[in-house]
Scaffold this active site. Structure first.
Site, PDB file in Angstrom:
ATOM      1  N   PHE A   1       0.806  -1.219   0.000  1.00 34.93           N
ATOM      2  CA  PHE A   1       0.000   0.000   0.000  1.00 34.93           C
ATOM      3  C   PHE A   1       0.839   1.269   0.000  1.00 34.93           C
ATOM      4  CE2 PHE A   1       0.755   0.070   4.560  1.00 34.93           C
ATOM      5  CZ  PHE A   1       0.593   1.403   4.937  1.00 34.93           C
ATOM      6  N   LYS A   2       2.081   1.157   0.464  1.00 39.83           N
ATOM      7  CA  LYS A   2       2.931   2.347   0.502  1.00 39.83           C
ATOM      8  C   LYS A   2       3.163   2.940  -0.890  1.00 39.83           C
ATOM      9  CE  LYS A   2       3.541   1.543   4.917  1.00 39.83           C
ATOM     10  NZ  LYS A   2       4.800   1.253   5.572  1.00 39.83           N
TER      11      LYS A   2
END
Length: 466
Positions: free
Chosen positions: A111-112
């Site tokens: 998700f980063k």
């Protein structure tokens, strides 16, 4: 829109300067001077936008028109052109009243990527427009490092150094960082845990002479731009689930370590997104769960778990939430945080705790429950969760309310954490991009967990500014 510090001694900062400052110069964290609010009419209009268009609409509330519209549009489009799914963050239904927001379709399968691909584009833009050398310094419990490096590797005018805890990230996470050969990338493998890495990073940013001398910039979620970029997928997920279920309000379950991802959800709620509850999903390093239960914020013994990106005891973004729940009282925040640094704990009053519990639920998922959740959902739905996403789903089940639609965040692809998946007896096929990592040589420097050792490596890495 201007930005100010949670500790009250920095204010009137523009968007780009807030981006470059990272940690506020008074040791606090930057927040908007006023959180923008979104009307029901605007939400309805936004519901019809693509992910890229929605990102531009939300950024428009925060950027002060400091970036020409065409440049900002190009940066956003380039950021998400690398994603494997056309929706960027698609939503899938796991079962009645439980949806999964897939945040792992970026280049490093975590998700980063969603915020850090954009931040990489923004750093490149700022370096060029201001003719400014950018030296990024960050710490990672696994995913931030790979995503940050991917966003700026090989970019002219930008260097990046990432600290990760030696032997405490998954093998794939390690390989994604250490197989990068670009000369503008330095990986420091630090003896200690993530909290040690994060503490040293914050100490170096708090040394204003060192920060200025080396033009240090932040990539961790202490940087407010990363939080803003992450609010987008909360809005996007709500719109998709509203279309699918007709729900007028949703709750979110968020795997949490450094409190950045769930703070983005809190910010989205404050902006006007119809959010009922935010559930903090933790693992055995459950300082946030204990805080919601008792009002005391105090690290416990560090534990290695099957969800290493959540193996964090001191959550940087927690200070931002404290600032708001304490009524934006900067003096109270400075006193609390100074006390925490001195004594290793802080507490809030019963009245404040009541406010916390009205907004947040929390649930800690131990290793056994994590693996059981992975096995159960793979058997019943055919969907393979990574261990962090499994913690989110288990917390959603434990803290969700009947009749209320819950969206749980899937923060990483299971191939990044095959060590845990193997323990369930499930065999998975790796994506080609991950399989290829195991044939590449690694490049990293192993250092002691002392600030002096980090400084020594940085001075060598940033020779032009030393």
């Amino acid at each position: 829109m201007q930005y100010k510090s949670t500790r009250g001694k920095v204010s009137g900062i523009g968007f780009i300067d807030a981006f470059l400052m990272g940690l506020a110069n008074d040791g606090g964290l930057l927040v908007p001077e006023q959180i923008p609010t979104v009307s029901a009419e605007t939400l309805n209009a936004w519901s019809k936008l693509s992910y890229q268009e929605l990102t531009l609409a939300i950024l428009d509330l925060y950027t002060n028109d400091e970036i020409p519209a065409d440049d900002l549009k190009r940066m956003v489009n380039d950021s998400y052109a690398t994603f494997r799914h056309p929706e960027v963050t698609p939503v899938t239904k796991l079962k009645d009243e439980l949806y999964l927001l897939e945040l792992f379709h970026g280049p490093t399968f975590a998700f980063k990527d969603i915020a850090l691909q954009f931040m990489g584009q923004l750093y490149t833009y700022v370096a060029r427009e201001r003719n400014l050398p950018i030296n990024i310094l960050g710490a990672t419990s696994g995913d931030t490092g790979a995503s940050s490096i991917e966003g700026v590797r090989g970019k002219e005018g930008i260097n990046i150094c990432i600290l990760h805890p030696h032997g405490k990230v998954s093998k794939v996470q390690e390989l994604q960082m250490t197989t990068v050969t670009d000369s503008n990338v330095l990986n420091l493998s630090v003896h200690g845990n993530f909290d040690d890495c994060q503490r040293m990073i914050k100490d170096l940013f708090a040394d204003l002479d060192f920060k200025a001398k080396h033009n240090l910039c932040a990539i961790n979620s202490i940087n407010i731009v990363r939080i803003i970029a992450q609010t987008v997928y909360y809005f996007y997920a709500y719109f998709r689930v509203q279309e699918a279920s007709g729900a007028s309000q949703v709750s979110f379950s968020v795997p949490s370590g450094n409190f950045g991802d769930i703070f983005a959800g809190y910010l989205a709620k404050r902006m006007g997104l119809p959010v009922d509850r935010l559930v903090i999903a933790t693992n055995a390093n459950n300082i946030l769960e204990r805080f919601v239960e008792t009002g005391e914020y105090k690290p416990d013994n560090f534990r290695m778990t099957y969800s290493p990106s959540m193996d964090i005891q001191v959550a940087s973004n927690f200070e931002r939430y404290l600032y708001y729940v304490l009524g934006e009282n900067a003096e109270a925040i400075e006193s609390l945080m100074n006390g925490f640094r001195a004594n290793g704990s802080l507490s809030v009053s019963a009245d404040v705790l009541e406010k916390v519990r009205a907004e947040f639920g929390a649930y800690g998922v131990d290793n056994e429950a994590c693996l059981e959740t992975i096995k159960r959902y793979e058997a019943s739905t055919g969907y393979l969760l990574d261990p962090h996403s499994a913690c989110g789903v288990e917390a959603a089940e434990q803290r969700g309310q009947s009749g209320s639609v819950m969206i749980s965040l899937a923060t990483a692809h299971p191939a990044k954490f095959d060590e845990a998946v193997q323990l369930t007896g499930i065999k998975q096929e790796f994506p080609a991009q991950i399989s290829s990592l195991f044939d590449k040589p690694q490049r990293q420097t192993i250092v002691d967990g002392e600030t002096a050792a980090i400084v020594s490596e940085l001075v060598k890495f940033y020779p032009a500014q030393a």
